[in-house]
Design an enzyme around this catalytic site. Structure first.
Site, PDB file in Angstrom:
ATOM      1  N   ARG A  88       0.823  -1.213   0.000  1.00 32.11           N
ATOM      2  CA  ARG A  88       0.000   0.000   0.000  1.00 32.11           C
ATOM      3  C   ARG A  88       0.857   1.263   0.000  1.00 32.11           C
ATOM      4  NH1 ARG A  88      -2.635  -3.587   2.890  1.00 32.11           N
ATOM      5  NH2 ARG A  88      -1.667  -2.867   4.797  1.00 32.11           N
ATOM      6  N   GLU A 147       5.786 -10.030  15.365  1.00 30.54           N
ATOM      7  CA  GLU A 147       5.284 -10.525  16.652  1.00 30.54           C
ATOM      8  C   GLU A 147       5.664 -12.004  16.815  1.00 30.54           C
ATOM      9  OE1 GLU A 147       1.157  -9.737  16.982  1.00 30.54           O
ATOM     10  OE2 GLU A 147       1.057 -10.401  19.075  1.00 30.54           O
TER      11      GLU A 147
HETATM   12  P1  AMP Z   1       4.425  -2.077  11.431  1.00 34.05           P
HETATM   13  O1  AMP Z   1       5.667  -2.698  10.870  1.00 34.05           O
HETATM   14  O2  AMP Z   1       3.888  -2.799  12.632  1.00 34.05           O
HETATM   15  O3  AMP Z   1       4.581  -0.587  11.669  1.00 34.05           O
HETATM   16  O4  AMP Z   1       3.282  -2.277  10.378  1.00 34.05           O
HETATM   17  C1  AMP Z   1       3.198  -1.456   9.316  1.00 34.05           C
HETATM   18  C2  AMP Z   1       2.652  -2.149   8.098  1.00 34.05           C
HETATM   19  O5  AMP Z   1       1.542  -3.013   8.369  1.00 34.05           O
HETATM   20  C3  AMP Z   1       2.188  -1.098   7.163  1.00 34.05           C
HETATM   21  O6  AMP Z   1       2.747  -1.385   5.895  1.00 34.05           O
HETATM   22  C4  AMP Z   1       0.676  -1.191   7.181  1.00 34.05           C
HETATM   23  O7  AMP Z   1       0.206  -1.195   5.866  1.00 34.05           O
HETATM   24  C5  AMP Z   1       0.334  -2.476   7.872  1.00 34.05           C
HETATM   25  N1  AMP Z   1      -0.574  -2.343   9.046  1.00 34.05           N
HETATM   26  C6  AMP Z   1      -0.252  -2.608  10.330  1.00 34.05           C
HETATM   27  N2  AMP Z   1      -1.297  -2.457  11.148  1.00 34.05           N
HETATM   28  C7  AMP Z   1      -2.318  -2.048  10.369  1.00 34.05           C
HETATM   29  C8  AMP Z   1      -3.707  -1.713  10.617  1.00 34.05           C
HETATM   30  N3  AMP Z   1      -4.240  -1.764  11.854  1.00 34.05           N
HETATM   31  N4  AMP Z   1      -4.458  -1.329   9.569  1.00 34.05           N
HETATM   32  C9  AMP Z   1      -3.939  -1.274   8.330  1.00 34.05           C
HETATM   33  N5  AMP Z   1      -2.657  -1.593   8.019  1.00 34.05           N
HETATM   34  C10 AMP Z   1      -1.855  -1.973   9.023  1.00 34.05           C
END
Ligand code: AMP
Length: 176
Positions: A63, A100
């Site tokens: 995205r 995780e």
């Molecule tokens: P992180 O590495 O945990 O910061 O996760 C970021 C990635 O996961 C991004 O590329 C987001 O597109 C996706 N992501 C994580 N949590 C969500 C959520 N609650 N809603 C939509 N996309 C999420």
């Protein structure tokens, strides 16, 4: 500006228990259906970096590409995709990062960012910060300067920005 942010908040759709139980997925696809709102979003995400002489916009699969490409055009910068392993055709650097449960990896073409580049990282959502920190790791090996990050949404409770080592972090919307 406030009007666009209100419209964005109304337009982004919460999908409960996706992709697994307990997660509230912030679905940005309705924003893409509204050309005026999408254009305003790109403008607002670019705004903080207009005077930063950004030469590379690094966007994260998948995205992130939707926002990274128009932001690169808006800032007059080159676009660099960061992808899951095995997707990029030419020689690439890889970084592994913790999830995780288990690990994941991302890759970037080795010649996409170089010494003297000023780099902006773009993604739709900042959650735990693991993905964005992995992108920073890839950029650190290139000689380019990471100027900052721009996100559409920051999930504040997950404290992702703490993983981003005091670089500039901008987000249009904050969810608690
Ligand atoms: P992180 O590495 O945990 O910061 O996760 C970021 C990635 O996961 C991004 O590329 C987001 O597109 C996706 N992501 C994580 N949590 C969500 C959520 N609650 N809603 C939509 N996309 C999420």
């Amino acid at each position: 500006m406030t009007r666009a942010l209100d419209d964005l908040k109304r337009t982004i759709r919460d999908v409960r228990n996706f992709p697994k139980p307990g997660i509230v997925f912030r679905d940005i696809t309705p924003v893409l259906l509204d050309p005026g709102l999408f254009a305003a979003t790109i403008s607002l995400m670019s705004e903080p970096y207009r005077d930063e002489r950004i030469s590379r916009v690094v966007s994260i699969e998948s995205r992130g590409f939707l926002f990274g490409a128009p932001i690169a055009l808006e800032l007059g910068a080159g676009l660099v995709p960061i992808r899951k392993p095995g997707k990029l055709p030419a020689a690439a650097q890889r970084v592994e990062y913790a999830l995780e449960y288990g690990t994941d990896a991302l890759e970037m073409h080795h010649d996409a960012v170089g010494a003297g580049d000023r780099v902006l990282v773009v993604d739709d959502v900042l959650a735990t910060g693991g993905t964005a920190a992995a992108a920073a790791h890839l950029i650190a090996g290139t000689g380019g300067t990471l100027v900052g990050y721009t996100f559409l949404i920051e999930l504040d409770a997950l404290k992702g920005r703490e993983k981003l080592h005091s670089k500039r972090v901008e987000a249009l919307l904050h969810y608690t």
